[in-house]
Enzyme design. Structure first.
Site, short mmCIF file in Angstrom:
data_model
loop_
_atom_site.label_atom_id
_atom_site.label_comp_id
_atom_site.label_asym_id
_atom_site.label_seq_id
_atom_site.Cartn_x
_atom_site.Cartn_y
_atom_site.Cartn_z
N LYS A 1 0.85 -1.20 0.00
CA LYS A 1 0.00 0.00 0.00
C LYS A 1 0.88 1.24 0.00
O LYS A 1 1.93 1.27 0.65
CB LYS A 1 -0.91 -0.03 1.24
CG LYS A 1 -1.98 1.05 1.27
CD LYS A 1 -2.91 0.86 2.47
CE LYS A 1 -3.96 1.95 2.54
NZ LYS A 1 -4.88 1.77 3.69
N SER B 1 -9.87 1.77 2.75
CA SER B 1 -8.99 2.54 1.88
C SER B 1 -7.95 1.68 1.14
O SER B 1 -7.38 2.14 0.16
CB SER B 1 -8.26 3.60 2.70
OG SER B 1 -7.40 2.98 3.65
N SER C 1 -10.03 -0.60 6.93
CA SER C 1 -9.45 -0.49 5.59
C SER C 1 -8.72 -1.71 5.05
O SER C 1 -8.34 -1.73 3.88
CB SER C 1 -8.51 0.71 5.53
OG SER C 1 -9.27 1.87 5.39
N1 GLN Z 1 -13.40 3.88 6.02
C1 GLN Z 1 -12.81 4.32 7.24
C2 GLN Z 1 -12.51 5.79 7.16
O1 GLN Z 1 -12.80 6.37 6.19
C3 GLN Z 1 -11.61 3.51 7.57
C4 GLN Z 1 -10.34 3.98 6.96
C5 GLN Z 1 -9.17 3.13 7.34
O2 GLN Z 1 -9.29 2.09 8.00
N2 GLN Z 1 -7.98 3.60 6.99
O3 GLN Z 1 -11.99 6.36 8.07
#
Ligand code: GLN
Length: 471
Positions: A77, A152, A176
Site C-alpha cells: 500500500k 482505503s 481499511s
Molecule cells: N473507512 C474508514 C474511514 O474512512 C476507515 C479507513 C481506514 O481504515 N484507513 O476512516
C-alpha cells in the site's frame, strides 16, 4: 502457471523444489499486473526492478537461505515507506516524495527476500472506504468494474483478487483492510493494536492504525503476519512478542444480534446466518451477546479519528516533505501547499478534527468520545470473559457503484459500522469470504468478520482456517 489458484504456500513449495524460479514467478505477476492495471488502476506504480529483486531471491534460495517470504511477489500500500521509492499516500501533496528509509515491515520483508511488485492505490492518506478519494483516480472492483473495491486499501485488495500479486499489505484504521478484502472476495487481517510496528507508515489515526496482510487464504495471511510482526522499539505502542503467546483455542462464539440489523442488506444477513449454522454444525457454540454501547462506536470513531488526522496531517506543510507551492509569506506557502495538495476528504477531516479539539468543544466532543471508547473497551473485555470470538458480517452491503456515495459522506461512513469497533478497542479481527450476493446482474463477494480478544491473533487463524473448509 495457474495464478488464479496459486497461494503463498504453493509458491513456497514450487520455489523450494526448483519447479519455478523467483524470477519466473515475478515475471508472470508483472505481466498480469501490467495487463490488468489499465482497467483496474489498482497499482499506482509497478516497479521497474522486479527482475533484479527476484534474482536476489533466487540467489538466497540457491544458498539455502530460505524464509517464508523468500521470492514471494507482493504489493505494498502506498502509505508504507520503501527506501528510495516514491511513497505518496495517494495524495498530491506527496506526489514526488521519495522515502528516505524503510518501514519496519519492509525491513522484515527485505530480510526474507520478498519481491515488491509495486505500490497500490488507496484513499488519500487512508481516509475513505471506496478508494475514490485517491488523487490518482479510483480503483475498480475486479468482480464488476462499475463498482468500488472498498477502501482505503482498495488497490491492495484488488491486486490479490485479480491475481496481480500473490499477497499485499494494507493498513486498517477503521476497517481499511477487512472491508476491501470482503468486497473483493479475499482474506484480510487486522492485527491486535501493537502487534505490528507502525514505524515508517504514514500516520492517519495513530491510536487506531495497524498494518496487516491481504491474501487469498487464511494460512497465507498467517504466514505474512508471521513475517511482519514483532517488537520494535521505534514504535512506542509496539507490544513485546511474549504478549502474543499461543492462546487456547475455544469454540464459543458471541453474536451481537441487536446490532446487526441496522442498515445490513437482507441477503447479507441471510448469508451470515447460514455461516453461523455451518459453524454450529462444525462444533462451535453460538450465543447471543450484548454490547450496549456498540451503536456509538461509529459516531465516536468519526470524532477521535479526525482529531488524530488533523494533528498528523499538520506535518505536510510544503517544507518538510513533498510538494511545495509558493505564497507571498510563510503562512501563504502553507496555505498554497495545503490548499492545492489535499483533496476534499482530507480537508473535511482536518476541519472536523480541528473543531472537535478546539477549546470550548473539546469537552463536548473529543473527551466524551474518549469516554465512550473506554466504556466500549470494558464491554468487549466483559464479553470476552464468556466467549472466544465475536462474529459479525464484515460490511453491511456488497460493493456499491463508483460515484454512488461520493456526495454523501455520512452514507459512506455508515459502511464502517462493523469494522470500526475493532479499532476503537484495539482487538484483532479477520475477514474471510462468506459467499456472494447478486446486484444488478453482478455476482459480488461478501465477508464474515471474526473478532478475538486483545493478543489472541492466533486464535483467529484457527477459526478462519476451519471456516474456509466448511462447505
Ligand atoms: N473507512 C474508514 C474511514 O474512512 C476507515 C479507513 C481506514 O481504515 N484507513 O476512516
Amino acid at each position: 502457471m495457474e495464478l488464479q489458484t496459486l497461494t503463498i504456500v504453493d509458491a513456497r513449495k514450487m520455489l523450494d523444489t526448483g519447479e519455478v524460479t523467483a524470477v519466473e514467478l515475478a515475471e508472470e505477476y508483472v505481466a498480469a499486473a501490467r495487463e490488468m492495471n489499465t482497467q483496474l488502476n489498482a497499482y499506482l506504480e509497478i516497479f521497474e526492478d522486479v527482475h533484479e529483486q527476484a534474482q536476489k531471491a533466487d540467489e538466497m534460495i540457491a544458498a539455502g537461505n530460505i524464509f517464508p517470504m523468500t521470492g514471494i511477489p507482493i504489493a505494498i500500500k502506498d502509505n508504507i515507506l520503501i527506501k528510495g521509492r516514491v511513497s505518496s499516500g495517494a495524495s498530491k501533496i506527496l506526489e514526488n516524495y521519495v522515502a528516505t528509509y524503510d518501514a519496519y515491515v519492509i525491513e522484515k520483508l527485505k530480510a526474507e527476500g520478498a519481491v515488491f511488485l509495486g505500490r497500490t492505490n488507496m484513499d488519500e492518506f487512508a481516509m475513505g472506504g471506496s478508494t475514490e478519494n485517491s488523487a490518482f483516480g479510483p480503483t475498480k472492483n475486479p468482480h464488476d468494474i462499475a463498482r468500488i473495491p472498498g477502501g482505503s486499501s482498495g488497490g491492495s485488495a484488488a491486486v490479490v483478487a485479480a491475481h496481480m500479486a500473490l499477497a499485499s499489505l494494507g493498513t486498517d484504521t477503521g476497517g481499511s483492510i477487512r472491508q476491501p478484502a470482503a468486497l473483493c472476495g479475499v482474506v484480510g487481517f487486522k492485527p491486535t493494536y501493537g502487534a505490528v510496528s507502525r514505524f515508517g507508515t504514514m500516520a492517519m489515526g495513530s491510536s487506531l492504525d495497524q498494518i496487516g496482510p491481504i491474501t487469498k487464504t487464511v494460512t497465507d495471511a498467517e504466514l505474512l503476519f508471521g513475517t511482519i510482526r514483532g517488537h520494535d522499539s521505534r514504535d512506542a505502542t509496539s507490544r513485546p512478542d511474549a504478549y502474543f503467546s499461543e492462546s487456547q483455542q475455544g469454540k464459543r462464539i458471541g453474536v451481537p444480534r441487536h446490532f446487526l440489523k441496522e442498515g445490513t442488506d437482507e441477503d447479507v444477513l441471510e448469508a451470515f446466518n447460514e455461516s453461523l449454522k455451518k459453524l454450529e454444525a462444525h462444533g462451535y457454540e453460538i450465543v447471543d451477546i450484548e454490547l450496549p454501547n456498540i451503536q456509538y462506536a461509529l459516531a465516536t470513531y468519526y470524532i477521535i479519528m479526525p482529531a488524530e488526522v488533523s494533528t498528523n496531517l499538520a506535518r505536510y506543510d510544503g517544507i518538510r516533505y513533498g510538494v511545495h507551492h509558493d505564497g507571498e509569506t510563510l503562512l501563504g506557502d502553507y496555505m498554497q501547499t495545503r490548499g492545492k495538495g489535499f483533496g476534499a476528504e482530507a480537508r473535511r477531516r482536518i476541519l472536523l478534527g480541528t473543531f472537535v479539539l478546539s477549546s470550548g468543544y473539546v469537552d463536548a466532543y473529543y473527551r466524551k468520545a474518549t469516554a465512550v471508547r473506554n466504556q466500549l473497551k470494558k464491554e468487549f473485555e466483559k464479553v470476552f470473559a464468556g466467549v472466544d470470538f465475536i462474529v459479525t458480517p464484515t460490511s453491511p452491503t456488497p460493493a456499491f457503484k463508483i460515484g454512488e456515495k461520493v456526495n454523501d459522506p455520512v452514507a459512506m461512513y455508515a459502511a464502517d459500522i462493523f469494522t470500526v469497533p475493532v479499532n476503537m478497542t484495539g482487538v484483532p479481527a479477520l475477514s474471510v469470504p462468506m459467499g456472494t450476493v447478486v446486484r444488478d446482474g453482478s455476482t459480488l463477494p461478501i465477508g464474515i468478520q471474526f473478532i478475538a480478544k486483545h493478543g489472541a491473533d492466533t486464535a483467529l487463524f484457527a477459526i478462519g482456517k476451519d471456516f474456509e473448509k466448511m462447505k
